[in-house]
Design an enzyme around this catalytic site. Structure first.
Site, PDB file in Angstrom:
ATOM      1  CB  CYS A   2     -12.807 -96.749  36.904  1.00  0.00           C
ATOM      2  SG  CYS A   2     -11.679 -97.908  36.140  1.00  0.00           S
ATOM      3  NE  ARG A  27     -18.344 -94.615  35.377  1.00  0.00           N
ATOM      4  CZ  ARG A  27     -18.676 -94.073  34.202  1.00  0.00           C
ATOM      5  NH1 ARG A  27     -19.924 -93.745  33.966  1.00  0.00           N
ATOM      6  NH2 ARG A  27     -17.772 -93.857  33.293  1.00  0.00           N
ATOM      7  CD1 TRP A  76     -15.064-104.179  34.865  1.00  0.00           C
ATOM      8  CD2 TRP A  76     -13.706-103.506  33.236  1.00  0.00           C
ATOM      9  NE1 TRP A  76     -15.117-105.122  33.871  1.00  0.00           N
ATOM     10  CE2 TRP A  76     -14.284-104.748  32.861  1.00  0.00           C
ATOM     11  CE3 TRP A  76     -12.807-102.905  32.362  1.00  0.00           C
ATOM     12  CZ2 TRP A  76     -13.997-105.378  31.651  1.00  0.00           C
ATOM     13  CZ3 TRP A  76     -12.523-103.530  31.153  1.00  0.00           C
ATOM     14  CH2 TRP A  76     -13.110-104.759  30.810  1.00  0.00           C
ATOM     15  CG  ASN A 102     -12.748 -94.272  33.702  1.00  0.00           C
ATOM     16  OD1 ASN A 102     -12.502 -95.418  33.334  1.00  0.00           O
ATOM     17  ND2 ASN A 102     -13.862 -93.650  33.390  1.00  0.00           N
ATOM     18  N   GLY A 103      -9.706 -95.213  32.332  1.00  0.00           N
ATOM     19  CA  GLY A 103      -9.322 -95.254  30.917  1.00  0.00           C
ATOM     20  C   GLY A 103      -8.093 -96.123  30.724  1.00  0.00           C
ATOM     21  CD  GLU A 485     -32.047-107.064  25.635  1.00  0.00           C
ATOM     22  OE1 GLU A 485     -30.958-106.979  25.040  1.00  0.00           O
ATOM     23  OE2 GLU A 485     -32.237-106.660  26.800  1.00  0.00           O
ATOM     24  CE  LYS A 489     -30.931-107.065  29.627  1.00  0.00           C
ATOM     25  NZ  LYS A 489     -30.100-106.715  28.460  1.00  0.00           N
ATOM     26  CD  GLU A 492     -26.322-108.283  30.150  1.00  0.00           C
ATOM     27  OE1 GLU A 492     -25.329-107.578  30.351  1.00  0.00           O
ATOM     28  OE2 GLU A 492     -27.342-107.867  29.589  1.00  0.00           O
ATOM     29  CG  HIS A 508     -30.943-121.913   6.238  1.00  0.00           C
ATOM     30  ND1 HIS A 508     -30.979-122.335   4.933  1.00  0.00           N
ATOM     31  CD2 HIS A 508     -32.118-121.249   6.430  1.00  0.00           C
ATOM     32  CE1 HIS A 508     -32.071-121.910   4.343  1.00  0.00           C
ATOM     33  NE2 HIS A 508     -32.786-121.248   5.237  1.00  0.00           N
ATOM     34  CE  LYS A 611     -26.490 -99.498  32.840  1.00  0.00           C
ATOM     35  NZ  LYS A 611     -27.505-100.471  32.353  1.00  0.00           N
TER      36      LYS A 611
HETATM   37  C1  AGP Z   1     -26.765-104.761  28.157  1.00  0.00           C
HETATM   38  O1  AGP Z   1     -27.512-105.445  29.137  1.00  0.00           O
HETATM   39  C2  AGP Z   1     -25.285-104.798  28.416  1.00  0.00           C
HETATM   40  N1  AGP Z   1     -24.985-104.245  29.688  1.00  0.00           N
HETATM   41  C3  AGP Z   1     -24.486-104.190  27.264  1.00  0.00           C
HETATM   42  O2  AGP Z   1     -24.745-104.966  26.118  1.00  0.00           O
HETATM   43  C4  AGP Z   1     -24.778-102.711  26.924  1.00  0.00           C
HETATM   44  O3  AGP Z   1     -26.053-102.591  26.330  1.00  0.00           O
HETATM   45  C5  AGP Z   1     -23.731-102.242  25.922  1.00  0.00           C
HETATM   46  O4  AGP Z   1     -22.465-102.328  26.552  1.00  0.00           O
HETATM   47  C6  AGP Z   1     -23.954-100.805  25.422  1.00  0.00           C
HETATM   48  O5  AGP Z   1     -23.895 -99.921  26.508  1.00  0.00           O
HETATM   49  P1  AGP Z   1     -24.397 -98.395  26.229  1.00  0.00           P
HETATM   50  O6  AGP Z   1     -25.848 -98.481  25.903  1.00  0.00           O
HETATM   51  O7  AGP Z   1     -24.113 -97.659  27.507  1.00  0.00           O
HETATM   52  O8  AGP Z   1     -23.590 -97.869  25.068  1.00  0.00           O
END
Ligand code: AGP
Length: 616
Positions: A2, A27, A76, A102-103, A485, A489, A492, A508, A611
């Protein structure tokens, strides 16, 4: 995950808190709320499910009374759906006290039952409200917010950052943290608290990062830090190296678009001052780590998501350049499998936020096992670098979009620098090869700029794929992490099933997925590379084309072998083996963003995500 802001000083607390929340909204954005202590000993608060803009609209229509002390929160959701009642702040002590959190409070169930047995009423499904009621009761006893906070945190288990205000103690905000971030902004006649420096970067560039199990009390003219037991404590002060404008969109349609455009600069800034024209790498933090003695016989990267794919590229390079056995593990798997870790193991965490709970807990586990720990991180003063033996900061600048782009490239560069540094220290890499790599690094920002400028063509591609339901990505060797990667993308951002494969794995099993019209991106190695990888990937392309796949190849300019077999070729500049992945990933970042845009989706704040994942 959060966003948390606290303020005390001379300004309008509403203005400072809402501005800080806007910068922290990445966040978490399930709900937002604010509480203000109003002169004459009253407290006003408003909170609303939905994004910060919903709260702002309501406050425009019904402004809160003004005050110069306040706290605010963007959520969040962990416990309880995103509703008005579950939004923070939570009130207690007859509405005189407000708390944000937060947590995750892991023992909230038993605490809640205890309080209910004593007649307390609850109005939400959250663990956070339990802390609020406890703080209200403790304040009633102590008439002092700091003492009350101390009594509360003594009972809590789990991960928490708490901020509290009380109308009977105006000009005071008290915060506490365990396993969750809290930084202090130091002003003149004013002080700030936040989940990260974005909360107050508009007002000060002086900050302190609170340590584990610490309580902080801020007034306009003082910052007092103690342990949970009340003993005096200190926190490291640091200067914030980016300004508020860096955290603003600056005219771009999305933070992600802005941050992709900054990928060349992020790489240049991460390299700056760390490699000489001859290729000699200088990393002072690593010097002091190695000076502690004990050779490094094994390196384990720990990370999650995109950061893990950056680590995979780093691992290839480190083994090549230093000869040290290097593997990559997902943080959340690493700490539960009893890994063989000891004093000659270097555990390297990769984390943009430096607050990913899975990675933080894995770092702690590695340290307990006696390993040396190094943090590759983009956020100064974050928890993971502060708890590591050494840190290698990436200088990508603030990355606000949930989908990581420029931070990914800078993480790869940092891992490459580590590999070169270690190879130069153990003599595994020659001076000549170091010098060649220095030239590659020097050319890289310019080549990346070339790739950033392919955006127009990628946008067209995304336009005709907007209805696709599945996209596959293939790569071999250093192309494999790029495939992973690229797939992440798309998942997400565009909410499309996408999967990255090692191209050699195709036969395989995964080749059964290929049917007419299946879109497949293929990262093609350079034909100039002496290995046989290029030929193998070209035959992989033929195998899937023969079954009707639509192939988009990311291949070196002029690669004649690919042209007849691809429906579309995205040309890459000439680059060496380890530089090509950084060039190939840029169009895949752009593609994910453009497909999300074509589908009218929220690019910076995709559904269900945040994030920084600060819960396990
Ligand atoms: C990446 O686009 C995502 N938002 C997610 O996989 C992110 O890389 C992952 O949660 C790790 O976050 P960090 O680098 O802040 O540890």
């Amino acid at each position: 995950m959060c966003g948390i802001v606290g303020y005390v000083g001379q300004r309008s607390a509403s203005e400072v808190v809402l501005g800080g929340l806007a910068r922290l909204e990445y966040r978490g954005y399930d709900s937002a709320g604010i509480a203000i202590v109003v002169p004459g000993n009253s407290l006003v608060s408003h909170k609303k499910a939905g994004k910060l803009s919903v709260l702002r609209d309501e406050l425009e229509a019904n402004p809160l009374a003004q005050g110069t002390t306040g706290i605010g929160h963007t959520r969040w959701a962990t416990h309880g759906p995103p509703t008005d009642a579950n939004a923070h702040p939570h009130l207690a002590d007859g509405g005189k006290l407000a708390l944000i959190h937060n947590g995750i409070i892991e023992n909230f169930d038993e605490l809640k039952s205890e309080l209910q047995a004593q007649g307390e009423q609850f109005h939400s499904d959250t663990d956070s409200e339990v802390a609020a009621v406890m703080l209200g009761r403790a304040f009633h006893e102590t008439q002092d917010l700091t003492l009350a906070m101390r009594a509360v945190v003594a009972r809590l288990e789990g991960a928490f950052t708490l901020l509290g205000v009380h109308q009977d103690q105006p000009d005071v905000v008290v915060g506490a943290r365990r396993n969750s971030p809290l930084v202090v902004g130091l002003g003149q006649g004013e002080n700030f608290l936040g989940s990260d420096v974005a909360a107050f970067v508009a007002y000060t560039d002086k900050a302190m990062a609170l340590g584990q199990d610490q309580i902080v009390t801020i007034t306009p003219d003082s910052v007092t830090i103690t342990t949970f037991e009340g003993d005096p404590a200190t926190a490291a002060q640091f200067d914030i190296d980016w300004d508020a404008s860096a955290a603003d969109k600056g005219g771009w349609s999305s933070f992600m678009a802005k941050e992709i455009s900054e990928e060349p600069e992020a790489v240049a800034n991460t390299l700056r001052g760390r490699i000489s024209p001859e290729g000699t790498v200088t990393l002072p933090d690593l010097d002091s780590l190695l000076d502690q003695g004990g050779e490094i016989t094994r390196i384990i990267f720990i990370a999650c998501g995109t950061a893990a794919y950056a680590a995979m590229l780093g691992a290839y390079a480190i083994e090549k350049w230093s000869g040290i056995a290097t593997t990559v593990e997902l943080s959340h798997e690493f700490r539960y499998r009893d890994p063989a870790v000891g004093p000659t193991t270097l555990v390297v965490s990769v984390s943009q936020s430096g607050e990913t709970m899975d990675t933080l807990m894995a770092v702690r586990y590695a340290a307990e096992k006696g390993a040396k720990t190094l943090s590759i991180c983009n956020t100064q003063g974050a928890t993971i670098p502060r708890e590591s033996d050494a840190v290698l900061y990436t200088h990508a600048g603030p990355e606000v979009a949930v989908a990581s782009t420029k931070a990914f490239l800078s993480q790869v560069i940092a891992a490459y620098l580590l590999g070169l540094y270690l190879g130069q220290h153990n003599g595994h890499i020659s001076a000549a090869d170091s010098a060649l790599l220095a030239k590659d690094f020097d050319a890289l920002p310019g080549q990346l700029q070339e790739m950033v400028e392919t955006g127009g063509r990628i946008k067209e591609l995304a336009g005709w794929m907007a209805d696709t339901r599945s996209v596959l990505y293939l790569g071999r060797h250093v192309g494999y992490p790029v495939a992973l990667e690229g797939a992440l993308k798309l998942k997400e951002l565009a909410y499309i099933h996408a999967e990255g494969f090692a191209a050699g794995e195709l036969k395989h099993g995964p080749i059964a997925l290929i049917e007419p019209g299946q879109i497949v991106f293929v990262i093609v190695p350079s034909p100039r590379d002496p290995s046989s990888l290029h030929a193998k990937v070209v035959s992989n392309i033929q195998e899937i084309r023969a079954r009707g796949a639509r192939v988009i190849a990311l291949a070196e300019k002029g690669d004649a072998a690919v042209l007849p077999h691809a429906d579309e070729v995205i040309a890459l500049p000439f680059a060496s083996v380890f530089m090509e992945p950084l060039l190939a990933v840029v169009p895949l970042h752009i593609f994910g963003m453009e497909l999300a845009a074509a589908k009218g989706l929220d690019i910076d704040q995709p559904r269900n995500l945040a994030k920084s994942v600060t819960v396990e």
